[in-house]
Design an enzyme around this catalytic site. Structure first.
Site, mmCIF file in Angstrom:
data_model
loop_
_atom_site.group_PDB
_atom_site.id
_atom_site.type_symbol
_atom_site.label_atom_id
_atom_site.label_comp_id
_atom_site.label_asym_id
_atom_site.label_seq_id
_atom_site.Cartn_x
_atom_site.Cartn_y
_atom_site.Cartn_z
ATOM 1 N N HIS A 56 1.020 -1.086 -0.496
ATOM 2 C CA HIS A 56 0.258 -0.078 0.179
ATOM 3 C C HIS A 56 0.911 1.607 -0.136
ATOM 4 O O HIS A 56 1.160 2.685 -0.862
ATOM 5 C CB HIS A 56 -1.383 0.391 1.443
ATOM 6 C CG HIS A 56 -2.084 1.942 1.341
ATOM 7 N ND1 HIS A 56 -2.251 1.770 0.207
ATOM 8 C CD2 HIS A 56 -1.490 2.522 2.419
ATOM 9 C CE1 HIS A 56 -3.539 3.009 0.880
ATOM 10 N NE2 HIS A 56 -2.281 2.939 2.119
ATOM 11 N N HIS A 80 4.043 6.899 4.872
ATOM 12 C CA HIS A 80 3.140 7.715 6.018
ATOM 13 C C HIS A 80 1.758 7.280 6.618
ATOM 14 O O HIS A 80 1.731 8.012 7.621
ATOM 15 C CB HIS A 80 1.636 8.724 4.448
ATOM 16 C CG HIS A 80 0.838 6.966 4.275
ATOM 17 N ND1 HIS A 80 1.261 6.673 3.017
ATOM 18 C CD2 HIS A 80 -0.080 7.094 4.559
ATOM 19 C CE1 HIS A 80 0.913 5.285 2.601
ATOM 20 N NE2 HIS A 80 -0.481 5.483 3.033
ATOM 21 N N GLU A 84 1.694 5.496 12.134
ATOM 22 C CA GLU A 84 0.049 5.034 12.952
ATOM 23 C C GLU A 84 0.357 3.630 13.035
ATOM 24 O O GLU A 84 -0.195 3.167 14.081
ATOM 25 C CB GLU A 84 -0.769 5.946 11.471
ATOM 26 C CG GLU A 84 -2.711 5.560 12.064
ATOM 27 C CD GLU A 84 -3.152 6.054 13.134
ATOM 28 O OE1 GLU A 84 -3.947 5.107 13.522
ATOM 29 O OE2 GLU A 84 -2.503 6.774 13.331
ATOM 30 N N ASP A 85 1.102 3.194 12.096
ATOM 31 C CA ASP A 85 0.317 1.582 12.108
ATOM 32 C C ASP A 85 1.647 0.872 13.046
ATOM 33 O O ASP A 85 1.722 0.100 13.043
ATOM 34 C CB ASP A 85 0.569 1.414 11.126
ATOM 35 C CG ASP A 85 -0.883 1.569 10.353
ATOM 36 O OD1 ASP A 85 -1.954 2.201 10.959
ATOM 37 O OD2 ASP A 85 -1.394 1.550 9.173
ATOM 38 N N ASP A 155 -3.024 8.362 -1.364
ATOM 39 C CA ASP A 155 -3.713 7.693 -0.395
ATOM 40 C C ASP A 155 -5.369 7.096 -0.755
ATOM 41 O O ASP A 155 -4.776 5.661 -0.569
ATOM 42 C CB ASP A 155 -3.217 7.852 0.998
ATOM 43 C CG ASP A 155 -3.523 6.617 1.894
ATOM 44 O OD1 ASP A 155 -4.270 5.888 1.937
ATOM 45 O OD2 ASP A 155 -4.084 7.655 3.278
ATOM 46 N N ASP A 278 -23.970 15.738 -24.700
ATOM 47 C CA ASP A 278 -22.934 16.379 -24.821
ATOM 48 C C ASP A 278 -22.004 14.858 -24.547
ATOM 49 O O ASP A 278 -21.218 15.224 -23.345
ATOM 50 C CB ASP A 278 -22.720 17.967 -24.531
ATOM 51 C CG ASP A 278 -23.134 17.626 -23.178
ATOM 52 O OD1 ASP A 278 -23.778 17.600 -22.778
ATOM 53 O OD2 ASP A 278 -22.322 18.944 -22.309
#
Length: 722
Positions: A56, A80, A84-85, A155, A278
């Site tokens: 990812h 990124h 956080e993880d 992301d 259109d």
């Protein structure tokens, strides 16, 4: 880019992801170090689909590199999710990769931290509020650096490309959030590639039936559409060559419009896809800006243009820097949209603000970046009401544009259907606050006049600010809405505070200044602005005044007490008063014509109560002068009245279905007018209704579930003539 994103969607192996990244940017030593660190940090982690999690961030970095070759942004994209993880903190990021990468990763982490992890069910009324809250918090978190927004969009794009791995409820919720939060940001930053992709990917999950119908039609008619498109492209090329262009000096690109834009057109006009004329569009890309106008002239001489849809964003660029000429041309039995731009304009249109990193141009980069961020800084995201914030932001982000000029030739971009008061606030908030009228194309006009593209407008002002509280739903821009709302809130609070002292002064036969002094001595002046609206607060203030007066001067308390009588409720007509004075009749003053349900104030004069609208200018002068006032409330709740304009497709029984629906949601129809204006495929009816509900947005939501609600406006406002 479509082939590239198809690869992004299908890749399942880490080595393949790294190879794809290397095709978008050279893997420098710093990028390789970030890649190695991210692989160590995410080691052992898996995505919902089962592949290694590290795929990812690598693919997010690849998408980022495809629109911006900035090394720092690519490194930040790789990292990124680390803070956080994984166990690694932001200081470790700073130590290894420097403060700039730390700053971006910190911004991205902040967005994750403040995002509501609990996905609200799609059938909940909270979904709009939650999305709006996410929107607001994300802007606040990332407003300092637009690079954070760009990486976050990349992301989200990868998450949307791989959304199939999640359960349906999460697919729907994430898609809703994408459509109302991320796609508008991509639009405002001018990154049309990502904006269109996010819209189409969200559309597929939110409205699967509508998506399937459009997809089926486009695929079934694929051959005929592309034959028409290729034929038109050939005509355009021949026309340009005949008018002096060399074959290798321009490029013509054709496309079928993306699905969500087709859906919006169908929804706005109430038509089926086979009625959308259109569906096809071409882009003519030339070398120099002057050649855009040469190409335009050639096309207008060869094809009949639909002038009402012509827009020149080269001479008058959009706020986000977008420059292109838009024109619509008749070709046989259909119409085709044509966009004309230079190569540089094309890159800016596709990549928006990210192009300032992909296609660097010396010293201009920083200045242009700042311009593009002005809209973020000006949005009133501090507003207390999340729903109000979202509505204002949505209006600014989704609306079509018009360009309006000042007499000096300065131009301002406003949303379609903006009024003169929007223009006044666009010039400056003080101009909007003091505006009294407009001069439009040298003719005097109301501030509520809807502006047209190309109007020349001058605003007439006065020295003192003017309240336009009842115009809140008429203006279109967030700046005008917030200016009006802020002024009216401030005035309402001031009026309530002064009225509170005046009511107490009347009850005790004292001047307001004396009452103020007593309450200050008692430390009880807090909450005085609630006195005119809350009887319990009024009673509490009466008690504190009496107690303090007794403490101040025991001997004079007997004199003070003799002049005071215990107040009682007295009902006259539809009004309820809390008085200790003789009250024989009620009069409604002529200056503001307050109606049942309006916010009101009552003045006491010769045994009469004289009622004014709370925000009446004459009443304000009397309140400031400390004239005697009474506590007053409407005796019973009044039915709220609204005017609805609804678009009805020309179908048998559709009016009966509408009336049935209105009855089901508790709306009592008092009048109905058909055919107020119409288009080829839809008729519009104007309906006036009464409701016990006071929430206009709730009524709008209920009606819009089954019908296209064009407008809802409250009736009976005391200032509707002003």
């Amino acid at each position: 880019m479509d082939d590239f994103l198809e690869l992004v969607r299908k890749l399942k192996r880490v080595d393949d992801a790294i190879e794809l990244l290397s095709t978008q940017i050279e893997l420098s030593d710093r990028i390789r170090a970030a890649l190695e660190f991210a692989m160590i940090a995410h080691d052992g982690q898996k995505r919902k689909s089962g592949e290694p999690y590290i795929i990812h961030p690598i693919l997010v970095a690849a998408i980022t590199a495809s629109i911006s070759e900035d090394e720092t942004m690519v490194i930040s994209a790789l990292l990124h999710d680390v803070v956080e993880d994984t166990p690694y903190g932001i200081e470790e990021i700073r130590r290894r990769f420097g403060p700039d990468v730390q700053h971006i990763v910190e911004g991205l982490t902040k967005i994750m931290e403040i995002r509501d992890e609990k996905l609200v069910p799609s059938d909940s009324n909270e979904k709009l509020i939650t999305s709006a809250l996410t929107f607001r918090k994300m802007l606040i978190a990332s407003i300092g650096d637009v690079r954070v927004l760009i990486i976050k969009l990349c992301d989200r794009l990868h998450n949307m490309l791989t959304l199939d791995a999640l359960p349906p409820a999460k697919q729907l919720r994430i898609s809703e959030e994408t459509l109302v939060v991320y796609a508008p940001i991509a639009h405002r930053l001018g990154i049309s590639k990502i904006k269109n992709l996010l819209e189409d990917l969200s559309f597929r999950y939110i409205y699967p039936d509508d998506y399937a119908r459009i997809d089926e039609y486009i695929k079934a008619n694929h051959q005929s559409l592309h034959i028409r498109l290729n034929s038109f492209i050939g005509k355009v090329k021949n026309t340009l060559c005949q008018r002096g262009f060399h074959r290798f000096d321009f490029e013509v690109i054709g496309r079928v419009k993306h699905y969500y834009s087709i859906y919006l057109k169908m929804h706005r006009k109430g038509i089926g896809i086979d009625e959308v004329l259109d569906l096809l569009a071409v882009r003519v890309i030339v070398k120099e800006p002057i050649e855009c106008y040469t190409a335009l002239g050639a096309l207008h001489l060869e094809f009949t243009p639909l002038i009402s849809r012509f827009k020149d964003y080269i001479a008058l660029p959009k706020d986000n820097g977008y420059q292109t000429i838009h024109t619509t041309l008749f070709d046989d039995e259909s119409i085709v949209e044509a966009q004309i731009r230079t190569e540089r304009m094309h890159h800016l249109a596709e990549y928006g603000i990210a192009a300032h990193w992909k296609y660097k141009e010396g010293e201009e980069k920083g200045n242009e970046t700042q311009v593009n961020l002005e809209w973020l800084k000006s949005l009133p995201y501090q507003d207390d009401s999340i729903e109000e914030f979202y509505e204002m932001a949505k209006n600014d982000l989704f609306s079509e544009d018009i360009v309006v000029f000042s007499p000096k030739g300065d131009y301002f971009t406003l949303p379609k259907d903006a009024v003169a008061l929007d223009f006044a606030y666009a010039i400056h908030s003080e101009i909007g606050d003091r505006a009294t009228a407009a001069i439009i194309n040298k003719e005097r006009a109301s501030l509520l006049t809807i502006l047209k593209n190309g109007d020349i407008v001058r605003i007439v002002t006065q020295e003192e600010p003017i309240l336009h509280c009842s115009w809140l739903d008429t203006v279109k821009t967030s700046k005008a809405k917030e200016g009006i709302r802020s002024n009216c809130r401030a005035r309402t609070r001031e009026v309530n505070e002064l009225t509170g002292y005046n009511i107490l002064a009347t009850l005790f036969d004292r001047r307001p200044e004396g009452i103020r002094k007593i309450l200050e001595e008692a430390g009880a002046e807090g909450g005085i602005q609630r006195v005119p609206e809350h009887i319990d607060v009024l009673r509490e203030k009466i008690h504190r005044i009496a107690k303090q007066a007794q403490i101040r001067e025991v001997r004079r308390w007997e004199v003070f007490k003799k002049g005071y009588k215990k107040p009682f409720f007295k009902k006259i007509d539809h009004l309820n008063f809390f008085v200790n004075k003789p009250l024989e009749k009620v009069e409604f003053d002529f200056c503001c014509h307050p109606k049942a349900g309006d916010d009101i104030v009552a003045f006491y004069k010769e045994n009469r109560a004289i009622i004014h609208h709370k925000l009446c200018r004459n009443a304000y002068s009397k309140i400031q002068a400390g004239e005697p006032m009474l506590f007053v409330q409407w005796f019973s709740s009044k039915l709220a009245r609204y005017r609805l304009i609804v678009a009805l497709q020309n179908q048998k029984g559709v009016l009966a279905k509408l009336l049935t629906r209105l009855s089901q949601i508790g709306l009592n129809v008092t009048s109905i007018e058909l055919g107020i204006y119409s288009s080829d495929s839809a008729e519009y009816c104007q309906i006036e209704v009464e409701s016990e509900r006071a929430d206009k947005k709730e009524i709008a939501r209920e009606v819009s579930r089954q019908f296209k609600l064009v407008e809802i406006a409250p009736l009976g406002d005391a200032y509707n003539q002003k």
